[in-house]
Scaffold this motif. Structure first.
Motif, PDB file in Angstrom:
ATOM      1  N   TYR A  95       0.841  -1.206   0.000  1.00  0.00           N
ATOM      2  CA  TYR A  95       0.000   0.000   0.000  1.00  0.00           C
ATOM      3  C   TYR A  95       0.874   1.254   0.000  1.00  0.00           C
ATOM      4  O   TYR A  95       0.982   1.945  -0.992  1.00  0.00           O
ATOM      5  CB  TYR A  95      -0.941   0.002   1.196  1.00  0.00           C
ATOM      6  CG  TYR A  95      -1.665   1.311   1.409  1.00  0.00           C
ATOM      7  CD1 TYR A  95      -2.621   1.757   0.501  1.00  0.00           C
ATOM      8  CD2 TYR A  95      -1.363   2.122   2.502  1.00  0.00           C
ATOM      9  CE1 TYR A  95      -3.254   2.976   0.677  1.00  0.00           C
ATOM     10  CE2 TYR A  95      -2.002   3.342   2.693  1.00  0.00           C
ATOM     11  CZ  TYR A  95      -2.949   3.756   1.782  1.00  0.00           C
ATOM     12  OH  TYR A  95      -3.567   4.959   1.953  1.00  0.00           O
ATOM     13  N   ASP A  98       3.724   1.496  -2.578  1.00  0.00           N
ATOM     14  CA  ASP A  98       3.249   1.824  -3.933  1.00  0.00           C
ATOM     15  C   ASP A  98       2.853   3.297  -4.044  1.00  0.00           C
ATOM     16  O   ASP A  98       3.138   3.959  -5.049  1.00  0.00           O
ATOM     17  CB  ASP A  98       2.045   0.944  -4.302  1.00  0.00           C
ATOM     18  CG  ASP A  98       2.431  -0.515  -4.484  1.00  0.00           C
ATOM     19  OD1 ASP A  98       3.621  -0.772  -4.756  1.00  0.00           O
ATOM     20  OD2 ASP A  98       1.559  -1.392  -4.354  1.00  0.00           O
ATOM     21  N   SER A  99       2.165   3.821  -3.017  1.00  0.00           N
ATOM     22  CA  SER A  99       1.708   5.210  -3.076  1.00  0.00           C
ATOM     23  C   SER A  99       2.879   6.193  -3.069  1.00  0.00           C
ATOM     24  O   SER A  99       2.795   7.282  -3.648  1.00  0.00           O
ATOM     25  CB  SER A  99       0.760   5.517  -1.906  1.00  0.00           C
ATOM     26  OG  SER A  99       1.454   5.552  -0.680  1.00  0.00           O
ATOM     27  N   SER A 229      -5.073   5.540  -5.788  1.00  0.00           N
ATOM     28  CA  SER A 229      -6.462   5.463  -5.346  1.00  0.00           C
ATOM     29  C   SER A 229      -6.817   4.214  -4.549  1.00  0.00           C
ATOM     30  O   SER A 229      -7.966   4.041  -4.155  1.00  0.00           O
ATOM     31  CB  SER A 229      -7.399   5.541  -6.563  1.00  0.00           C
ATOM     32  OG  SER A 229      -7.113   4.496  -7.478  1.00  0.00           O
ATOM     33  N   THR A 230      -5.857   3.349  -4.285  1.00  0.00           N
ATOM     34  CA  THR A 230      -6.143   2.128  -3.542  1.00  0.00           C
ATOM     35  C   THR A 230      -6.319   2.428  -2.051  1.00  0.00           C
ATOM     36  O   THR A 230      -5.535   3.168  -1.466  1.00  0.00           O
ATOM     37  CB  THR A 230      -5.008   1.100  -3.719  1.00  0.00           C
ATOM     38  OG1 THR A 230      -4.852   0.822  -5.113  1.00  0.00           O
ATOM     39  CG2 THR A 230      -5.318  -0.191  -2.977  1.00  0.00           C
ATOM     40  N   GLU A 231      -7.337   1.839  -1.432  1.00  0.00           N
ATOM     41  CA  GLU A 231      -7.589   2.046  -0.010  1.00  0.00           C
ATOM     42  C   GLU A 231      -6.595   1.247   0.820  1.00  0.00           C
ATOM     43  O   GLU A 231      -6.149   0.172   0.426  1.00  0.00           O
ATOM     44  CB  GLU A 231      -9.015   1.619   0.339  1.00  0.00           C
ATOM     45  CG  GLU A 231      -9.417   1.918   1.778  1.00  0.00           C
ATOM     46  CD  GLU A 231     -10.837   1.455   2.092  1.00  0.00           C
ATOM     47  OE1 GLU A 231     -11.538   2.176   2.812  1.00  0.00           O
ATOM     48  OE2 GLU A 231     -11.236   0.384   1.607  1.00  0.00           O
TER      49      GLU A 231
END
Length: 342
Positions: A95, A98-99, A229-231
């Motif tokens: 998460y 990647d962000s 945009s992934t939570e």
């Protein structure tokens, strides 16, 4: 028959603006969005010429739009600001790693310096390890507390004058609801402030305070901004998710409910007889806190002592846990001492 833009520019409307329900063309929407952010900045005197401002960057839509708009308005209206990106790596595999790649692209696209600080280097823990200790419940408490302090630590390290966060109108309305449901009077009024200033802390500002989440997504779409945009993989169990679902239900009935809740929070006042906690400085770490020691230090102490739930719940519960822990240690030491005597 095509619907024309309400501004009278002569262009066909491409969206129905969520906040006002006005039909607007792309260009007029972008102009209106940026003008409102500029109004929030100037009306509340969020910045002063010559300041260095750290933009809390996560790579998500809010911080990406904030960075883009701040750069554009700074140049257009000559704010005279030096803008830098400040990111916190919580240590969430699949998460945050990647962000942060998106944040690095923002750094290159917007030509802003970037500083990344990790929980690992600040606290000696990652969120992956913390979740391994605490489980999927209450893990957001650790992340939220550590992240807030990590931003202060990063801002102090960079020597900035102010921290700009991407909190939008939906975020603030959700926080108001959460504090009402928890009975948290200390944060209930403060959470709606567009600018928070502590005695020894670096000010924080929310330029997107009145920007709807839907409009931020539209703005990013029209500007073709790249964002992550992934939570968060740990977010589905968060308490905020329930407040968000409740707010969306209310919004279907009354579209203005988001701003209504914010204005309600702004008008809250307490009688003089009500004792409110005062924000000061933690005696251990030296960062802003409304308790001694601060929540971050209590949570970190619990993790390091094998008591991950030490800082969860009321302070009295934590005191009892520490007393029992100290009693157990004394008992073990006495048993070890007796054994050595023989």
């Amino acid at each position: 028959m095509p619907v024309l833009c309400k501004t009278g520019c002569g262009q066909k409307a491409s969206i129905k603006r969520p906040k006002t329900a006005d039909p607007l063309c792309r260009d007029c929407f972008l102009t209106a969005f940026e003008a409102e952010v500029h109004h929030t900045i100037t009306e509340n005197a969020l910045f002063s010429p010559g300041q260095t401002v750290a933009i809390a960057a996560s790579g998500g839509k809010d911080s990406t739009v904030l960075a883009y708009v701040m750069k554009a308005l700074n140049e257009r209206h000559a704010y005279g600001l030096k803008l830098v990106l400040l990111s916190i790596d919580e240590g969430i595999t699949g998460y945050r790693d990647d962000s942060l790649e998106t944040v690095k692209r923002n750094r290159d696209d917007y030509e802003m310096p970037l500083k990344i600080l990790s929980y690992e280097e600040l606290y000696g823990w990652t969120m992956d390890r913390i979740v391994g200790e605490i489980g999927r419940s209450n893990n957001c408490t650790f992340c939220g507390v550590f992240r807030r302090q990590a931003l202060d630590r990063g801002a102090k390290l960079l020597g900035v004058d102010c921290i700009a966060t991407g909190h939008n109108a939906d975020d603030i309305a959700e926080t108001v609801l959460m504090n009402i449901l928890r009975g948290d009077t200390a944060r209930l009024r403060r959470c709606t402030d567009v600018k928070t200033i502590g005695d020894d802390s670096i000010p924080r500002v929310k330029p997107l305070k009145y920007a709807y989440e839907k409009e931020i997504v539209m703005y990013a779409h029209f500007r073709r901004l790249v964002y992550f945009s992934t939570e968060c993989i740990f977010a589905p169990n968060a308490y905020r998710g329930h407040a968000r679902a409740f707010l969306k239900d209310l919004e279907r009935i009354r579209p203005s409910v988001i701003v209504d809740i914010i204005h309600s929070g702004e008008q809250l006042a307490f009688r003089d007889a009500v004792k409110m906690p005062k924000r000061g400085t933690c005696e251990r770490c030296g960062f802003v806190s409304s308790q001694q020691p601060c929540k971050a230090c209590v949570l970190l102490e619990g993790l390091n002592k094998g008591l991950p739930k030490l800082g969860i719940g009321k302070k009295s519960k934590g005191v009892r846990m520490m007393a029992e822990h100290e009693k157990l240690l004394v008992s073990r030491l006495n048993a070890h001492s007796v054994k050595n005597d023989f």
